[in-house]
Scaffold this motif. Structure first.
Motif, PDB file in Angstrom:
ATOM      1  N   VAL A  36       2.581  -2.656 -14.447  1.00  0.00           N
ATOM      2  CA  VAL A  36       2.910  -1.990 -13.178  1.00  0.00           C
ATOM      3  C   VAL A  36       1.735  -1.985 -12.208  1.00  0.00           C
ATOM      4  N   SER A  37       2.086  -2.075 -10.917  1.00  0.00           N
ATOM      5  CA  SER A  37       1.110  -1.882  -9.833  1.00  0.00           C
ATOM      6  C   SER A  37       1.027  -0.385  -9.535  1.00  0.00           C
ATOM      7  N   ALA A  38       0.232  -0.039  -8.544  1.00  0.00           N
ATOM      8  CA  ALA A  38       0.212   1.345  -8.049  1.00  0.00           C
ATOM      9  C   ALA A  38       1.338   1.500  -7.033  1.00  0.00           C
ATOM     10  N   ILE A  47       1.081   4.116   3.752  1.00  0.00           N
ATOM     11  CA  ILE A  47      -0.176   3.595   3.182  1.00  0.00           C
ATOM     12  C   ILE A  47       0.015   3.432   1.674  1.00  0.00           C
ATOM     13  N   LYS A  48      -0.431   2.294   1.143  1.00  0.00           N
ATOM     14  CA  LYS A  48      -0.360   2.079  -0.303  1.00  0.00           C
ATOM     15  C   LYS A  48      -1.306   3.043  -1.011  1.00  0.00           C
ATOM     16  N   VAL A  49      -0.945   3.444  -2.231  1.00  0.00           N
ATOM     17  CA  VAL A  49      -1.831   4.325  -3.002  1.00  0.00           C
ATOM     18  C   VAL A  49      -3.221   3.684  -3.155  1.00  0.00           C
ATOM     19  N   THR A  50      -3.260   2.368  -3.394  1.00  0.00           N
ATOM     20  CA  THR A  50      -4.574   1.713  -3.543  1.00  0.00           C
ATOM     21  C   THR A  50      -5.411   1.897  -2.277  1.00  0.00           C
ATOM     22  N   ASP A  51      -4.783   1.807  -1.107  1.00  0.00           N
ATOM     23  CA  ASP A  51      -5.548   1.972   0.132  1.00  0.00           C
ATOM     24  C   ASP A  51      -6.000   3.421   0.330  1.00  0.00           C
ATOM     25  N   GLY A 120      -5.005   4.041  -9.330  1.00  0.00           N
ATOM     26  CA  GLY A 120      -3.632   3.886  -8.837  1.00  0.00           C
ATOM     27  C   GLY A 120      -2.719   3.320  -9.912  1.00  0.00           C
ATOM     28  N   GLU A 121      -3.103   2.208 -10.491  1.00  0.00           N
ATOM     29  CA  GLU A 121      -2.297   1.543 -11.521  1.00  0.00           C
ATOM     30  C   GLU A 121      -2.287   2.372 -12.805  1.00  0.00           C
ATOM     31  N   ASP A 122      -3.480   2.893 -13.181  1.00  0.00           N
ATOM     32  CA  ASP A 122      -3.606   3.583 -14.460  1.00  0.00           C
ATOM     33  C   ASP A 122      -2.647   4.778 -14.520  1.00  0.00           C
ATOM     34  N   SER A 196      -9.126  -9.221  -7.631  1.00  0.00           N
ATOM     35  CA  SER A 196      -9.013  -9.128  -6.183  1.00  0.00           C
ATOM     36  C   SER A 196      -7.689  -8.427  -5.845  1.00  0.00           C
ATOM     37  N   ARG A 197      -7.503  -8.064  -4.578  1.00  0.00           N
ATOM     38  CA  ARG A 197      -6.303  -7.328  -4.167  1.00  0.00           C
ATOM     39  C   ARG A 197      -5.038  -8.059  -4.589  1.00  0.00           C
ATOM     40  N   GLY A 198      -4.019  -7.299  -4.934  1.00  0.00           N
ATOM     41  CA  GLY A 198      -2.768  -7.897  -5.403  1.00  0.00           C
ATOM     42  C   GLY A 198      -2.874  -8.382  -6.846  1.00  0.00           C
ATOM     43  N   GLY A 199      -3.933  -7.947  -7.534  1.00  0.00           N
ATOM     44  CA  GLY A 199      -4.267  -8.530  -8.837  1.00  0.00           C
ATOM     45  C   GLY A 199      -3.392  -8.124 -10.010  1.00  0.00           C
ATOM     46  N   SER A 200      -2.396  -7.242  -9.816  1.00  0.00           N
ATOM     47  CA  SER A 200      -1.518  -6.935 -10.954  1.00  0.00           C
ATOM     48  C   SER A 200      -0.741  -8.175 -11.391  1.00  0.00           C
ATOM     49  N   ASP A 201      -0.485  -9.069 -10.453  1.00  0.00           N
ATOM     50  CA  ASP A 201       0.145 -10.350 -10.816  1.00  0.00           C
ATOM     51  C   ASP A 201      -0.703 -11.078 -11.854  1.00  0.00           C
TER      52      ASP A 201
HETATM   53  N1  ASP Z   1      -2.524  -2.112  -6.158  1.00  0.00           N
HETATM   54  C1  ASP Z   1      -3.347  -3.272  -5.997  1.00  0.00           C
HETATM   55  C2  ASP Z   1      -3.342  -3.708  -4.553  1.00  0.00           C
HETATM   56  O1  ASP Z   1      -2.713  -3.082  -3.707  1.00  0.00           O
HETATM   57  C3  ASP Z   1      -2.975  -4.383  -6.918  1.00  0.00           C
HETATM   58  C4  ASP Z   1      -1.532  -4.834  -6.868  1.00  0.00           C
HETATM   59  O2  ASP Z   1      -0.684  -4.145  -6.295  1.00  0.00           O
HETATM   60  O3  ASP Z   1      -1.234  -5.878  -7.429  1.00  0.00           O
HETATM   61  O4  ASP Z   1      -3.987  -4.664  -4.223  1.00  0.00           O
END
Ligand code: ASP
Length: 450
Positions: A36-38, A47-51, A120-122, A196-201
């Motif tokens: 899972v992502s955040a 706003i995303k939780v990560t941000d 966020g993810e944890d 890097s950002r988006g790294g849950s993929d």
């Molecule tokens: N939450 C992280 C981000 O926004 C990682 C992800 O969503 O894949 O970059």
């Protein structure tokens, strides 16, 4: 056999979305390893939780407190838990964890930032495990540390270390459904480090490769990968199947549906990737596979990279000067600048660089060093360029693809400044002025897909 299913931030942004995710997980007994992502944006202005966590960390790093951003983050989890009718106590350990992270030492700013981002993810993984348990499903959170996701010590841009794969293989043996937080792992020194950002993929791809999954399902918020960017081309065609190499080219050039670094682990293990929509799980999605049956479709997509620049230099008899290219690239290396392409002629070379990697100050230093070391007759830097990529494995076997592209661009009055075809013939690249970018993408899309 087992499937890895990864859910992106928009699939986890609200209680309603999380309910859908839980329905999807429990609909197939093979879905036993979930990444899972955040929680992401609930609407376009959100706003995303990560941000939020990055904002909180930035506050602390500049001597402030960051409490309001942290409280806002906790509130996001609270509202998801409340919407799922989970007991209020579920949020207490999440609130404690995030507050503790915020208060950690900031001596090493990068490590501090990564510790915050990973929260966020944890915490999302812990919440999803509880949401499934509340349905009577056997689900467990696992920490990337216990599972052995060891990464290089590069905060914000870590890479998996080879030894992680063996350790992660044991995840196959765990009982019930395992919920694994995406985006971060641990360095050998035991510090939290993020991709890097988006790294849950990337996390999902590493796990899929380690456990030799039957498929890596990547649940996001679109029905499929499209043949062009929908903000440039109206209702572009969905792509039902494409190869790893095609996806690599497209994501390199800005198709953000799937992180480009996530392709390497699945490519090595030859695990197919299935891009699917959490909000429409019945749609076919896009399958990324080692080879495509339908090679009668020569071009699968048109992509564009905006904001690139080009260092152009020429020197008579350059072709006789051994080491010219190496010395040129060494200057870039010594300034820490990565380049994208190096098209060359007999007496000239161009280096294509993303503008963000070449701030004006660096440009001046580099140009001066090139002048001194290589003595070119001519050197210039052009900014405001775009690279248009026409991507498709089938091009190798089809005559006339390039001629159709150049003809279409000429008819649309788009001046081609540069042409480059990779030797693997999976893509063709055209360098043009950024002002022409939208016209070029629309024109090429119309040429191959209309
Ligand atoms: N939450 C992280 C981000 O926004 C990682 C992800 O969503 O894949 O970059």
């Amino acid at each position: 056999m087992l499937k890895i299913s990864k859910f992106g931030g928009s699939s986890l942004a609200t209680a309603e979305q999380v309910r859908r995710v839980c329905d999807i997980i429990t609909a197939d007994p093979k879905r036993r390893l979930i990444v899972v992502s955040a929680p992401g944006k609930r609407h376009s202005e959100d706003i995303k939780v990560t941000d939020l966590l990055i904002a909180a960390a930035s506050q602390r790093l500049t001597g402030k407190i960051g409490a309001s951003e942290c409280a806002e983050t906790i509130e996001r989890y609270r509202s998801i838990a409340a919407g799922l009718e989970l007991p209020a106590e579920v949020v207490e350990p999440i609130a404690r964890d995030l507050t503790e992270r915020l208060e950690k030492s900031t001596t090493d700013a990068n490590l501090y930032m990564d510790t915050m981002k990973a929260g966020g993810e944890d915490n999302c993984a812990r919440l999803i495990a509880q949401a499934l348990q509340a349905r009577g499903v056997e689900a467990h959170y696992v920490s990337p540390k216990d599972a052995g996701l060891i990464l290089s010590d590069e905060p914000g841009n870590a890479q998996v270390l080879p030894e992680a794969y063996n350790r992660l293989r044991d995840l196959r043996e765990r009982p019930g459904i395992t919920i694994f937080p995406g985006f971060f792992g641990y360095s050998k020194q035991g510090n939290i480090v993020t991709f890097s950002r988006g790294g849950s993929d990337i996390t999902g791809a590493i796990l899929a490769s380690a456990v030799r999954a039957e498929v890596y399902e990547n649940f996001t918020d679109v029905d499929s990968v499209f043949a062009a960017n929908p903000s440039i081309v109206k209702d572009p065609a969905p792509i039902s199947e494409l190869t790893y190499r095609e996806m690599r080219e497209l994501s390199y050039a800005g198709f953000s549906v799937f992180h480009d670094e996530a392709l390497e682990p699945v490519y090595r293990a030859q695990v197919p990737v299935h891009i699917r929509n959490t909000n429409n799980p019945k749609s076919d999605g896009t399958l990324i596979v080692p080879s495509r049956k339908s090679t009668d479709i020569p071009v699968v997509g048109i992509a564009a990279i905006d904001s690139v620049c080009c260092i152009y230099l020429s020197k008579y008899l350059m072709n006789r000067e051994i080491g010219f290219g190496r010395r040129l690239l060494q200057i870039l290396e010594s300034e820490g600048v990565s380049f994208e392409h190096v098209p060359s002629g007999i007496d000239n070379m161009s280096v294509i660089i993303r503008e963000e990697n070449l701030p004006v100050k660096k440009e001046k230093r580099i140009v001066e060093q090139i002048r001194q070391t290589l003595g070119p007759e001519d050197i210039s830097v052009e900014r405001g360029l775009s690279l248009i990529m026409v991507v498709g494995e089938g091009m190798r076997h089809t005559i006339g693809i390039a001629s159709r592209a150049t003809h279409a661009l000429a008819s649309a009055q788009v001046n081609i400044e540069m042409i480059n075809q990779g030797s693997n013939e999976v893509s063709m690249m055209f360098g043009i002025k950024s002002d022409d970018m939208e016209t070029a993408v629309q024109t090429l899309y119309a040429e191959y897909f209309a």
